[in-house]
Write a protein that holds these residues in place. Sequence first.
Motif, PDB file in Angstrom:
ATOM      1  N   ALA A   1       0.909  -1.190   0.170  1.00  0.00           N
ATOM      2  CA  ALA A   1      -0.028  -0.007  -0.087  1.00  0.00           C
ATOM      3  C   ALA A   1       0.829   1.234  -0.040  1.00  0.00           C
ATOM      4  CB  ALA A   1      -1.004   0.010   1.197  1.00  0.00           C
ATOM      5  N   ARG A   2       0.378   2.235  -0.484  1.00  0.00           N
ATOM      6  CA  ARG A   2       1.028   3.662  -0.592  1.00  0.00           C
ATOM      7  C   ARG A   2      -0.052   4.547   0.143  1.00  0.00           C
ATOM      8  NH1 ARG A   2       5.387   4.276  -3.369  1.00  0.00           N
ATOM      9  NH2 ARG A   2       6.056   2.565  -4.816  1.00  0.00           N
TER      10      ARG A   2
ATOM     11  N   VAL B   1      -2.746   7.164   0.673  1.00  0.00           N
ATOM     12  CA  VAL B   1      -4.109   7.686   0.008  1.00  0.00           C
ATOM     13  C   VAL B   1      -4.427   9.124   0.526  1.00  0.00           C
ATOM     14  CG1 VAL B   1      -6.647   6.935  -0.248  1.00  0.00           C
ATOM     15  CG2 VAL B   1      -5.032   5.100  -0.100  1.00  0.00           C
ATOM     16  N   TRP B   2      -4.652   9.728  -0.679  1.00  0.00           N
ATOM     17  CA  TRP B   2      -5.339  11.139  -0.472  1.00  0.00           C
ATOM     18  C   TRP B   2      -6.498  11.412  -0.584  1.00  0.00           C
ATOM     19  CZ3 TRP B   2      -1.488  15.833  -0.973  1.00  0.00           C
ATOM     20  CH2 TRP B   2      -0.201  15.237  -0.825  1.00  0.00           C
TER      21      TRP B   2
ATOM     22  N   PRO C   1      -4.854   1.735   4.485  1.00  0.00           N
ATOM     23  CA  PRO C   1      -4.339   1.097   3.413  1.00  0.00           C
ATOM     24  C   PRO C   1      -3.536  -0.005   3.325  1.00  0.00           C
ATOM     25  CG  PRO C   1      -3.866   3.730   3.259  1.00  0.00           C
ATOM     26  CD  PRO C   1      -4.478   3.152   4.945  1.00  0.00           C
TER      27      PRO C   1
ATOM     28  N   ALA D   1     -14.117   6.098  -0.644  1.00  0.00           N
ATOM     29  CA  ALA D   1     -13.333   5.928  -1.860  1.00  0.00           C
ATOM     30  C   ALA D   1     -13.428   6.955  -3.103  1.00  0.00           C
ATOM     31  CB  ALA D   1     -13.568   4.185  -2.556  1.00  0.00           C
TER      32      ALA D   1
ATOM     33  N   VAL E   1     -11.180   9.952  -2.849  1.00  0.00           N
ATOM     34  CA  VAL E   1      -9.645   9.833  -3.099  1.00  0.00           C
ATOM     35  C   VAL E   1      -9.514  10.773  -4.463  1.00  0.00           C
ATOM     36  CG1 VAL E   1      -8.022   8.156  -3.957  1.00  0.00           C
ATOM     37  CG2 VAL E   1      -9.594   7.575  -2.262  1.00  0.00           C
TER      38      VAL E   1
ATOM     39  N   ARG F   1      -5.973  12.525  -6.486  1.00  0.00           N
ATOM     40  CA  ARG F   1      -4.680  12.386  -7.052  1.00  0.00           C
ATOM     41  C   ARG F   1      -3.704  13.484  -6.466  1.00  0.00           C
ATOM     42  NH1 ARG F   1      -2.519  11.258 -12.851  1.00  0.00           N
ATOM     43  NH2 ARG F   1      -0.585  11.861 -12.619  1.00  0.00           N
TER      44      ARG F   1
END
Length: 134
Positions: free
Chosen positions: A82-83, A85-86, A108, A118, A121, A123
């Motif tokens: 996982a990275r 999440v914004w 995440p 969701a 979210v 970018r």
Amino acid sequence: MNRSVIRAAHRPCTLVVCRGCCCGNPRKYPGTDHAWQLDRLRAGAVNSGGRFAVRTTDCLGPCDQANVIVVQPSTTGRQAGARAVWVGFAMDDDCTDDLLRWAAEGGPGVAEPSAALALQVIRPPREARARARR
């Protein structure tokens, strides 16, 4: 064993709450109780027994999508690939509830966000994407 190594091995999910120029600004978004939101997030972290942490930061960049909260994965989540999440437009109580629930469940890589979350979210800005590739 070195204590910093032990702490790094057990890093919890972390909610990074933007409180820069636009996020958290009651003059720009008067219909949102920004202080209450931050108090709820912090109380949730305290009551979670260490399952997640909350910290604030200055401007994260995507001001047109304020309030922005970055959900950083725990060590377990990172090990699962996982990275961060914004999440944008995080201003209402439902979104705050969803963030609290997701972070308490592991965030995440460990748990799935709610369907509503969701949809929020966003970018990350170009600079954040470049840092993530390093």
